[in-house]
Motif scaffolding. Sequence first.
Motif, PDB file in Angstrom:
ATOM      1  N   VAL A 134       0.840  -1.198   0.000  1.00 17.18           N
ATOM      2  CA  VAL A 134       0.000   0.000   0.000  1.00 17.18           C
ATOM      3  C   VAL A 134       0.876   1.249   0.000  1.00 17.18           C
ATOM      4  CG1 VAL A 134      -1.623   1.355   1.358  1.00 17.18           C
ATOM      5  CG2 VAL A 134      -1.981  -1.094   1.075  1.00 17.18           C
ATOM      6  N   SER A 135       1.923   1.247   0.842  1.00 17.28           N
ATOM      7  CA  SER A 135       2.701   2.491   0.903  1.00 17.28           C
ATOM      8  C   SER A 135       3.504   2.705  -0.374  1.00 17.28           C
ATOM      9  CB  SER A 135       3.588   2.529   2.153  1.00 17.28           C
ATOM     10  OG  SER A 135       3.876   1.257   2.596  1.00 17.28           O
ATOM     11  N   VAL A 136       4.053   1.629  -0.940  1.00 16.65           N
ATOM     12  CA  VAL A 136       4.802   1.815  -2.191  1.00 16.65           C
ATOM     13  C   VAL A 136       3.882   2.378  -3.261  1.00 16.65           C
ATOM     14  CG1 VAL A 136       5.959   0.620  -4.077  1.00 16.65           C
ATOM     15  CG2 VAL A 136       6.544   0.075  -1.719  1.00 16.65           C
ATOM     16  N   ILE A 137       2.694   1.768  -3.384  1.00 19.39           N
ATOM     17  CA  ILE A 137       1.789   2.222  -4.441  1.00 19.39           C
ATOM     18  C   ILE A 137       1.362   3.670  -4.190  1.00 19.39           C
ATOM     19  CG2 ILE A 137      -0.516   1.879  -5.434  1.00 19.39           C
ATOM     20  CD1 ILE A 137      -0.002  -1.118  -5.170  1.00 19.39           C
ATOM     21  N   ALA A 138       1.127   4.016  -2.926  1.00 18.21           N
ATOM     22  CA  ALA A 138       0.721   5.385  -2.624  1.00 18.21           C
ATOM     23  C   ALA A 138       1.832   6.366  -2.989  1.00 18.21           C
ATOM     24  CB  ALA A 138       0.371   5.499  -1.138  1.00 18.21           C
ATOM     25  N   VAL A 139       3.072   6.003  -2.682  1.00 15.82           N
ATOM     26  CA  VAL A 139       4.179   6.929  -2.915  1.00 15.82           C
ATOM     27  C   VAL A 139       4.471   7.086  -4.405  1.00 15.82           C
ATOM     28  CG1 VAL A 139       6.647   7.276  -2.584  1.00 15.82           C
ATOM     29  CG2 VAL A 139       5.226   6.556  -0.667  1.00 15.82           C
ATOM     30  N   VAL A 140       4.513   5.965  -5.132  1.00 10.62           N
ATOM     31  CA  VAL A 140       4.918   6.075  -6.541  1.00 10.62           C
ATOM     32  C   VAL A 140       3.711   5.965  -7.479  1.00 10.62           C
ATOM     33  CG1 VAL A 140       7.187   5.137  -6.051  1.00 10.62           C
ATOM     34  CG2 VAL A 140       5.391   3.611  -6.789  1.00 10.62           C
ATOM     35  N   PHE A 141       2.534   6.308  -6.941  1.00  6.65           N
ATOM     36  CA  PHE A 141       1.301   6.139  -7.721  1.00  6.65           C
ATOM     37  C   PHE A 141       1.392   6.765  -9.110  1.00  6.65           C
ATOM     38  CE2 PHE A 141      -3.045   7.346  -8.893  1.00  6.65           C
ATOM     39  CZ  PHE A 141      -3.657   6.114  -8.798  1.00  6.65           C
ATOM     40  N   GLU A 142       1.854   8.026  -9.164  1.00  3.39           N
ATOM     41  CA  GLU A 142       1.894   8.720 -10.452  1.00  3.39           C
ATOM     42  C   GLU A 142       2.826   8.039 -11.446  1.00  3.39           C
ATOM     43  OE1 GLU A 142      -0.037  10.958 -11.720  1.00  3.39           O
ATOM     44  OE2 GLU A 142      -1.158  10.844  -9.859  1.00  3.39           O
ATOM     45  N   ARG A 143       3.991   7.600 -10.929  1.00  2.21           N
ATOM     46  CA  ARG A 143       4.951   6.907 -11.803  1.00  2.21           C
ATOM     47  C   ARG A 143       4.339   5.628 -12.371  1.00  2.21           C
ATOM     48  NH1 ARG A 143       9.879   9.688 -10.557  1.00  2.21           N
ATOM     49  NH2 ARG A 143       8.859  11.696 -10.466  1.00  2.21           N
ATOM     50  N   TYR A 144       3.715   4.861 -11.466  1.00  2.00           N
ATOM     51  CA  TYR A 144       3.113   3.596 -11.906  1.00  2.00           C
ATOM     52  C   TYR A 144       2.001   3.857 -12.918  1.00  2.00           C
ATOM     53  CZ  TYR A 144       5.318   0.175  -8.798  1.00  2.00           C
ATOM     54  OH  TYR A 144       6.196  -0.681  -8.195  1.00  2.00           O
ATOM     55  N   ARG A 145       1.246   4.933 -12.678  1.00  2.00           N
ATOM     56  CA  ARG A 145       0.142   5.210 -13.589  1.00  2.00           C
ATOM     57  C   ARG A 145       0.672   5.558 -14.987  1.00  2.00           C
ATOM     58  NH1 ARG A 145      -4.666   9.072 -12.068  1.00  2.00           N
ATOM     59  NH2 ARG A 145      -3.169  10.760 -12.114  1.00  2.00           N
ATOM     60  N   LEU A 146       1.681   6.381 -14.997  1.00  2.00           N
ATOM     61  CA  LEU A 146       2.284   6.773 -16.270  1.00  2.00           C
ATOM     62  C   LEU A 146       2.836   5.541 -17.001  1.00  2.00           C
ATOM     63  CD1 LEU A 146       2.535   9.570 -17.426  1.00  2.00           C
ATOM     64  CD2 LEU A 146       4.873   9.684 -16.573  1.00  2.00           C
ATOM     65  N   MET A 147       3.503   4.689 -16.219  1.00  2.00           N
ATOM     66  CA  MET A 147       4.127   3.504 -16.796  1.00  2.00           C
ATOM     67  C   MET A 147       3.063   2.557 -17.353  1.00  2.00           C
ATOM     68  SD  MET A 147       7.001   1.343 -14.814  1.00  2.00           S
ATOM     69  CE  MET A 147       5.941   0.332 -13.809  1.00  2.00           C
ATOM     70  N   ALA A 148       1.899   2.509 -16.676  1.00  2.00           N
ATOM     71  CA  ALA A 148       0.861   1.568 -17.104  1.00  2.00           C
ATOM     72  C   ALA A 148       0.123   2.067 -18.330  1.00  2.00           C
ATOM     73  CB  ALA A 148      -0.122   1.323 -15.953  1.00  2.00           C
ATOM     74  N   PHE A 149      -0.152   3.383 -18.372  1.00  2.00           N
ATOM     75  CA  PHE A 149      -1.008   3.881 -19.451  1.00  2.00           C
ATOM     76  C   PHE A 149      -0.242   4.541 -20.589  1.00  2.00           C
ATOM     77  CE2 PHE A 149      -3.872   3.741 -15.798  1.00  2.00           C
ATOM     78  CZ  PHE A 149      -4.871   2.966 -16.334  1.00  2.00           C
TER      79      PHE A 149
END
Lengths: 310, 292
Positions: free
Chosen positions: B155-170
């Motif tokens: 949960v904390s990793v996803i919360a912290v790097v949420f924007e990066r992960y979102r960019l990487m996914a989409f």
Amino acid sequence: MADWQVMSADYWALTLSFWQFEDANALWVLVGSVLLGVSASVVGSFAVLKRQALIGDALAHSALPGVMVAFMLFHTQSPIIMLIGAMVSSLMGFMLMSWLPKNTKIKPDAALAITLSLFFALGLMALSYIQGLNVAGKSGLDKILFGQAAAMLPEDLIVLSSVALAVLLVVGLLFQKFRLITFNENYARSLGLSVSLYQAVFACLLVLVVVIGLQIVGVVLMAAVLLVPVSAARFWHPNLAVILWVAAIIGGLSGMVSANISYLAPSAPTGPWMVLVLAGLFLLSFLFAPYQGWFFNRIRANDKDLTDDE
Amino acid sequence: MMSDIWILATACLVASSCALVGVFLVLRRQSLLGDAISHSVLLGIVLSYLMMDGRSEIAMMVGAVIMGLLTAWLAEWLQKHPLLKSDVSIGMIFTSFFALGVVLISVYAGQIDLDQECVLYGEIAFVPFDTVIWGGESMGPRAFWLALVVFLVNVSVIAVVFERYRLMAFHPVLAVALGVSVPMWHTLLMAQVSLTTVASFDAVGAILVVALLVIPASSAYLVATSLKTMLVWALGYAQLSVLLGYGLAVWLDSAIAASIAVMAGVLLLATILFQQLIQKQSQKASLASEAH
């Protein structure tokens, strides 16, 4: 490790007696494993070249619930009934896997993983349910997870071997058609070939091979026997016919070694050993095969550099 | 009764971790890499048992993350070879690692407190018996605490790097253009997958993890409209699968982990059926309105 060293002398004696074919059952295990290895690698070759390498993985996992339901219905582990059950559920898995990406937003890779894990879970659930039932003949059902060649009866092996031979025969007869469809589907269509018919035949062959592999290799690792031999063989030669022969030899070799191992250690799971043998053969091909192996590529590159310098 | 609650709590945490990580796997079309890592992690666990001469949570985690990353890296490296395609290299690596893991378990059967059964089913029914004792008092099952820690990490990793992960996914291409280090975040995601798998290992075994990773996330993919809602939906599907699956297991006296995975699949199929029906309805309605 100590146990192994002490017992190694015995292992040699056993290996010797295995290769003198003193044990009729072991001989059948050998025949079955080799034929399975050969037919799986040949059918798997086409699957890999059509970029469907992991479909066999999903099909093998999908066979599990069919075997369990067949047992629940008929209370027998006769190979024919298990084959039919496995085929039916493998085909259902195949249909689900192709239906999902066409009709929903789900992508093909997720569809494969969904099918594989859902059918496998269904199979395990049914297996645990059966183990809680009070019925005769349920022991050994879990052997199809990792395979146990040594536990198989000659009758089963005769059925499996004949199916494997039949599969090889069909591939041999349809080789030209399969090659055309694999490499140039549109051209095959323009020649008036019924591509969808041959694809259906091929899907059936793939399911058959997977299903006969269940008891020797097991559900979990069947994919490796389909896709490793051809991947290794591609490092030996560019020509498809040669690739198929090399893949067949690699598959047969792995069958031989694993039959030997399952003779030495009858309770050991056969599938994982077979996969390790295959992995070793792949590594060998990857490094030292004459056509594209790392070593000869390196030498050729050096030679080229030298001639360039001149 | 107490043990039922511990089992359910552990299963819920495990399923939640899997669902959160699975969302990114499904979006990035890397479900198969998730499948591969969850198999390879077994080898990491077995090796950690052999090296530490017994069970050690930290060693298990380290071993699992190393094997998971090695799988992802080797698969990527092999698929660069012109003769090997991506799914071939994935398939080859995870089957070899898994086979080695199973063979090691059978050869060192006396020294490893693992067997083929628990690799397949997990041992969630026994979770309550292996408790952490701290200051002389039982603090609840070990697997529960492991699952809780990994859930919080996820949960904390996803919360912290949420924007990066979102960019990487989409928008992977845009991500590169913006200077986001895609390989680094990819590695982080793969480490999360490995950690999640090892935390789930006790509970659901090595193979059913795939079901928990991919199925609730796929259900969520069908209904969600944004990444945030997809994460929430995936969590919801995961919890419902655990509750219904546990009920199914009690009813049929079947394996708990397998029943949970089956219920996840049933929920996915129900979602698809529901959507198809709605689609048919709206098609009919539009045809009817055209006819008028």
